[in-house]
Design a protein around this motif. Structure first.
Motif, PDB file in Angstrom:
ATOM      1  N   GLU A  98      12.519   3.015  -4.078  1.00  0.00           N
ATOM      2  CA  GLU A  98      13.008   3.620  -3.223  1.00  0.00           C
ATOM      3  C   GLU A  98      12.778   3.371  -1.813  1.00  0.00           C
ATOM      4  N   LEU A  99      12.019   2.579  -1.451  1.00  0.00           N
ATOM      5  CA  LEU A  99      12.059   1.606  -0.350  1.00  0.00           C
ATOM      6  C   LEU A  99      13.146   0.775  -0.142  1.00  0.00           C
TER       7      LEU A  99
ATOM      8  N   ILE B  81       0.793  -3.413  -7.594  1.00  0.00           N
ATOM      9  CA  ILE B  81       1.609  -2.561  -7.499  1.00  0.00           C
ATOM     10  C   ILE B  81       1.190  -1.793  -9.110  1.00  0.00           C
ATOM     11  N   LYS B  82       1.330  -0.402  -9.126  1.00  0.00           N
ATOM     12  CA  LYS B  82       0.715   0.501 -10.037  1.00  0.00           C
ATOM     13  C   LYS B  82       2.032   0.176 -10.974  1.00  0.00           C
TER      14      LYS B  82
ATOM     15  N   TYR C  44       0.787  -1.248  -0.005  1.00  0.00           N
ATOM     16  CA  TYR C  44      -0.045  -0.134   0.071  1.00  0.00           C
ATOM     17  C   TYR C  44       0.826   1.237  -0.125  1.00  0.00           C
ATOM     18  N   GLU C  45       0.290   2.145  -0.637  1.00  0.00           N
ATOM     19  CA  GLU C  45       1.131   3.554  -0.786  1.00  0.00           C
ATOM     20  C   GLU C  45       1.533   4.074   0.373  1.00  0.00           C
ATOM     21  N   GLY C  46       0.863   4.122   1.581  1.00  0.00           N
ATOM     22  CA  GLY C  46       1.219   4.642   2.905  1.00  0.00           C
ATOM     23  C   GLY C  46       2.589   3.980   3.151  1.00  0.00           C
TER      24      GLY C  46
ATOM     25  N   ALA D  45      -6.651  -4.596  -6.817  1.00  0.00           N
ATOM     26  CA  ALA D  45      -6.141  -4.082  -5.239  1.00  0.00           C
ATOM     27  C   ALA D  45      -7.177  -3.612  -4.650  1.00  0.00           C
ATOM     28  N   LEU D  46      -7.147  -3.609  -3.289  1.00  0.00           N
ATOM     29  CA  LEU D  46      -7.958  -3.336  -2.310  1.00  0.00           C
ATOM     30  C   LEU D  46      -7.956  -1.689  -1.843  1.00  0.00           C
ATOM     31  N   ASP D  47      -6.826  -1.024  -2.126  1.00  0.00           N
ATOM     32  CA  ASP D  47      -6.665   0.474  -1.832  1.00  0.00           C
ATOM     33  C   ASP D  47      -5.730   0.927  -2.704  1.00  0.00           C
ATOM     34  N   THR D  48      -5.343   2.248  -2.248  1.00  0.00           N
ATOM     35  CA  THR D  48      -4.194   2.879  -3.235  1.00  0.00           C
ATOM     36  C   THR D  48      -2.949   2.154  -2.928  1.00  0.00           C
ATOM     37  N   MET D  49      -2.344   1.792  -4.061  1.00  0.00           N
ATOM     38  CA  MET D  49      -0.917   0.967  -4.138  1.00  0.00           C
ATOM     39  C   MET D  49       0.233   1.751  -4.403  1.00  0.00           C
ATOM     40  N   LEU D  50       1.230   1.202  -3.883  1.00  0.00           N
ATOM     41  CA  LEU D  50       2.752   1.692  -4.484  1.00  0.00           C
ATOM     42  C   LEU D  50       2.891   1.521  -5.831  1.00  0.00           C
TER      43      LEU D  50
END
Length: 267
Positions: free
Chosen positions: A125-126, A104-105, A77-79, A113-118
């Motif tokens: 970067e991670l 993943i986008k 997830y993007e968060g 996907a269930l929610d906003t993804m990376l």
């Protein structure tokens, strides 16, 4: 107690979000809660290691830090990039992120996907900031319900995509929903993963084996006192008693469904 006897808390996170949707709300944490939890880990003298590092230590006998803990995230997830990465960097913590590559986008996106993804730039970067990137399948199915061809596809496609995007193949895996079986664990090994995480809501121990290491769930409802008990390894059975009862009940339902499916396939 030797390092090989050490019980290690492996924390399972999903979304870190101020406004999660209904699908991810229960398994999300607020950015403020995540920051407080990481500060507590630091204050109590715990030393985060990643999944590959823990498994390598247990295989080789190389010493672990005095108070090891793992911080893991599932799905992608993007968060994790927006909210968790700055906190991890502030404390100098490593972590493990298990990505569902079809969520993943980017060019491999499945749209489920269930929610906003990376996106893949964020994943890179991670990785560049000390986050181990592992696999979590391609489309997040219940792996133990799949036939052999689909199972191999989910594992190998995931590992191939992560390798293509990051330049190195992932060595750690987390089972979607925590579901596995002997057949699935063997397939994970044959796909090239050296270790895998389940859920189980218990501390990880070497005797569980490298393909069935257990984790404890961190939720939006996890309060500070409960979180401290989790990382200290106190009262975990009592904390997750309801979860275990539900898991056992659902396991019976899933087995019955699989038996019916097998019978229908023979007719």
């Amino acid at each position: 107690m030797t390092d090989r006897d050490t019980a290690v808390p492996i924390l399972m996170y999903h979304a870190v979000s101020t406004a999660p949707n209904d699908a991810t709300r229960d398994l999300s944490v607020t950015p403020e809660a995540f920051a407080e939890q990481m500060a507590l880990i630091d204050h109590l003298g715990f030393a985060p290691v990643d999944t590959a590092g823990l498994a390598a230590s247990w295989r080789s006998g190389r010493p672990l830090p005095a108070r090891p803990v793992l911080v893991t995230f599932d799905d992608g997830y993007e968060g994790v990039h927006r909210h968790a990465l700055p906190v991890l960097a502030e404390h100098g913590f490593v972590a493990s992120l298990f990505v569902t590559t079809g969520w993943i986008k980017g060019p491999y996106e499945s749209g489920d996907a269930l929610d906003t993804m990376l996106d893949w730039d964020q994943v890179r970067e991670l990785a560049g900031h000390g986050v181990e990137i592992g696999g979590h399948s391609h489309t997040h199915p219940q792996l133990d319900t799949l036939g052999e061809d689909r199972l191999r596809f989910e594992l190998r496609r995931c590992r191939q995509i992560v390798g293509d995007e990051l330049g190195t193949r992932p060595v750690s895996f987390a089972f979607p929903y925590g579901y596995s079986s002997g057949r699935v664990r063997l397939a994970v090994r044959e796909a090239g993963f050296a270790q895998a995480l389940s859920v189980g809501n218990a501390l990880a121990r070497r005797r569980q084996g490298p393909y069935a290491l257990r984790r404890v769930t961190v939720r939006r409802s996890t309060e500070a006192a409960e979180f401290e008990r989790l990382i200290e390894g106190r009262a975990i059975a009592r904390t997750f008693a309801r979860d275990r009862a539900l898991t056992k009940g659902y396991a019976m339902v899933r087995r019955a469904r699989q038996v019916r499916k097998a019978i229908r396939s023979r007719v």
